[in-house]
Write a protein that holds these residues in place. Structure first.
Motif, mmCIF file in Angstrom:
data_model
loop_
_atom_site.group_PDB
_atom_site.id
_atom_site.type_symbol
_atom_site.label_atom_id
_atom_site.label_comp_id
_atom_site.label_asym_id
_atom_site.label_seq_id
_atom_site.Cartn_x
_atom_site.Cartn_y
_atom_site.Cartn_z
ATOM 1 N N ASN A 1 -1.097 -6.631 -4.847
ATOM 2 C CA ASN A 1 -1.303 -5.496 -3.940
ATOM 3 C C ASN A 1 -2.703 -5.590 -3.330
ATOM 4 O OD1 ASN A 1 1.176 -3.686 -4.485
ATOM 5 N ND2 ASN A 1 0.409 -4.120 -6.547
ATOM 6 N N PRO A 2 -2.849 -6.387 -2.266
ATOM 7 C CA PRO A 2 -4.181 -6.618 -1.684
ATOM 8 C C PRO A 2 -4.860 -5.343 -1.198
ATOM 9 C CG PRO A 2 -2.552 -8.169 -0.817
ATOM 10 C CD PRO A 2 -1.791 -7.117 -1.563
ATOM 11 N N ASN A 3 -6.186 -5.454 -1.091
ATOM 12 C CA ASN A 3 -7.003 -4.376 -0.514
ATOM 13 C C ASN A 3 -6.780 -3.057 -1.236
ATOM 14 O OD1 ASN A 3 -8.883 -3.214 1.174
ATOM 15 N ND2 ASN A 3 -7.529 -3.129 2.962
ATOM 16 N N TYR A 4 -6.806 -3.118 -2.565
ATOM 17 C CA TYR A 4 -6.708 -1.928 -3.418
ATOM 18 C C TYR A 4 -5.412 -1.151 -3.203
ATOM 19 C CZ TYR A 4 -11.626 -3.122 -3.793
ATOM 20 O OH TYR A 4 -12.791 -3.812 -3.980
ATOM 21 N N GLY A 5 -4.376 -1.891 -2.855
ATOM 22 C CA GLY A 5 -3.072 -1.265 -2.718
ATOM 23 C C GLY A 5 -2.796 -0.600 -1.394
ATOM 24 N N SER A 6 -3.731 -0.690 -0.445
ATOM 25 C CA SER A 6 -3.504 -0.025 0.839
ATOM 26 C C SER A 6 -2.427 -0.721 1.646
ATOM 27 C CB SER A 6 -4.802 0.045 1.654
ATOM 28 O OG SER A 6 -5.212 -1.254 2.065
ATOM 29 N N GLY A 7 -2.344 -2.049 1.511
ATOM 30 C CA GLY A 7 -1.370 -2.795 2.300
ATOM 31 C C GLY A 7 0.053 -2.665 1.809
ATOM 32 N N THR A 8 0.238 -2.232 0.567
ATOM 33 C CA THR A 8 1.590 -2.093 0.012
ATOM 34 C C THR A 8 1.944 -0.638 -0.280
ATOM 35 O OG1 THR A 8 0.690 -2.482 -2.211
ATOM 36 C CG2 THR A 8 1.534 -4.394 -1.014
ATOM 37 N N ALA A 9 1.126 0.267 0.229
ATOM 38 C CA ALA A 9 1.352 1.712 0.051
ATOM 39 C C ALA A 9 1.268 2.149 -1.407
ATOM 40 C CB ALA A 9 2.687 2.130 0.656
ATOM 41 N N LEU A 10 0.691 1.301 -2.261
ATOM 42 C CA LEU A 10 0.527 1.684 -3.663
ATOM 43 C C LEU A 10 -0.544 2.758 -3.801
ATOM 44 C CD1 LEU A 10 1.271 1.022 -6.667
ATOM 45 C CD2 LEU A 10 -0.672 -0.559 -6.651
ATOM 46 N N GLY A 11 -1.629 2.589 -3.056
ATOM 47 C CA GLY A 11 -2.740 3.534 -3.137
ATOM 48 C C GLY A 11 -3.761 3.117 -4.171
ATOM 49 N N ALA A 12 -5.018 3.483 -3.923
ATOM 50 C CA ALA A 12 -6.120 3.034 -4.776
ATOM 51 C C ALA A 12 -6.034 3.594 -6.195
ATOM 52 C CB ALA A 12 -7.451 3.414 -4.139
ATOM 53 N N THR A 13 -5.608 4.835 -6.334
ATOM 54 C CA THR A 13 -5.561 5.432 -7.673
ATOM 55 C C THR A 13 -4.589 4.694 -8.571
ATOM 56 O OG1 THR A 13 -6.164 7.631 -6.830
ATOM 57 C CG2 THR A 13 -5.093 7.530 -8.979
ATOM 58 N N ARG A 14 -3.368 4.469 -8.106
ATOM 59 C CA ARG A 14 -2.393 3.735 -8.912
ATOM 60 C C ARG A 14 -2.826 2.289 -9.116
ATOM 61 N NH1 ARG A 14 3.277 4.393 -6.199
ATOM 62 N NH2 ARG A 14 3.865 3.057 -7.967
ATOM 63 N N TRP A 15 -3.494 1.725 -8.113
ATOM 64 C CA TRP A 15 -3.984 0.348 -8.206
ATOM 65 C C TRP A 15 -4.954 0.220 -9.381
ATOM 66 C CZ3 TRP A 15 -8.226 -2.853 -8.064
ATOM 67 C CH2 TRP A 15 -8.044 -4.164 -7.629
#
Length: 311
Positions: free
Chosen positions: A63-77
């Motif tokens: 999940n690159p860029n702290y999850g922003s590119g996969t809609a994971l989000g930084a907190t879950r990342w």
């Protein structure tokens, strides 16, 4: 926004991690400290360091860029990174994950609890920004361009800086626009984080994002159309200086984007290849950077003194 004859308008932007602030101790040491407070036992700091490095790298690939590119989000990342850091230790020692481990670590690294500001940061930025130095600049806007998730504004605020809510990719609401037009005394006027922009330094698009933010501020203050060509054209006339501690991401990235780069090297005073930033009396920004395309500073105070023409 009147432009003084012969005086540049200055857009001064900084890297965050490693330039404006640094971890109080290594991330691994702080992870280990919190883990012991939560009751995890039978591990070494070296094990945490290795496990954290592996977890961080693997999650960055998934999940690159702290999850922003996969809609994971930084907190879950970060939840995943923390869990994967300690899972090998917990599994080996047959311990259960403490329920307070992740919340404590998330809190630690979202504020000054986990970081130290660069010495004199608040007073130096405030001095440069709010005394204005009319003999050198018509106006100064200060921003942050950093490869990071969305916690940076909160960390900087925790040090006592007055941080604007303006972030690239986050629409400027009426309240923010009114504050910009009123020239509210922010110490930092905007943030461009890779998490929001979608690109990381040295990609020039993150530097272009900062120029877009400058144009937004100009438009809001002068009553121009947001995103209009007039504000963008005015932003192009500003002198743009970028300060960071990494040669490839910061110096080469900024230079390729058309900015004047300044390498931040705390405590390093001798480097024949990169001269120390030192504006001569009466010397302009274009003259300085034409003679030395890359300069360095050893402290934030040194940067401010040089830009203000005190040396």
């Amino acid at each position: 926004m009147a432009i003084g004859i012969g005086k540049p308008n200055l857009l001064l932007c900084f890297d965050a991690f490693g330039t404006l602030f640094k971890p109080k101790h290594t991330v691994a040491l702080q992870y280990a400290e919190i883990a012991r407070q939560c009751g995890i036992t039978n591990f070494t700091d070296k094990q945490v360091h290795s496990s954290f490095k592996r977890a961080f790298e693997e999650e960055s690939k998934r999940n690159p860029n702290y999850g922003s590119g996969t809609a994971l989000g930084a907190t879950r990342w970060w939840h995943t990174v923390i869990y994967e850091t300690f899972w090998p230790i917990l599994k080996r020692t047959d311990q259960k994950p403490p329920p307070d481990l992740i919340p404590k670590l998330m809190h630690r690294f979202a504020s000054k609890d986990g970081y130290d500001a660069e010495p004199g940061l608040v007073s130096a930025l405030r001095t440069l920004k709010h005394q204005n130095y009319h003999r050198r600049y018509n106006e100064i806007v200060i921003g942050v361009i950093t490869n990071s998730d969305d916690r940076v504004p909160g960390i900087l605020s925790s040090f006592g800086l007055n941080v604007s809510p303006l972030r690239y990719g986050v629409p400027m609401n009426e309240e923010d626009a009114a504050a910009a037009m009123a020239k509210k005394n922010y110490d930092i006027d905007f943030h461009c984080m890779s998490y929001d922009v979608g690109y990381e330094k040295p990609d020039r698009r993150i530097f272009d994002a900062a120029e877009h933010m400058l144009a937004q501020i100009i438009a809001a203050r002068d009553g121009m159309e947001p995103g209009g060509t007039e504000a963008l054209a005015m932003a192009q006339t500003w002198r743009k200086v970028y300060v960071g501690d990494e040669h490839i991401k910061d110096v080469l990235g900024a230079s390729a984007a058309g900015w004047d780069p300044v390498l931040f090297e705390p405590g390093v005073t001798s480097d024949d290849a990169i001269p120390t930033l030192n504006f001569a009396v009466g010397q302009t920004l274009p003259q300085q950077f034409k003679e030395f395309p890359t300069s360095k500073v050893v402290s934030i105070q040194d940067l401010v003194q040089s830009l203000a023409g005190w040396k």
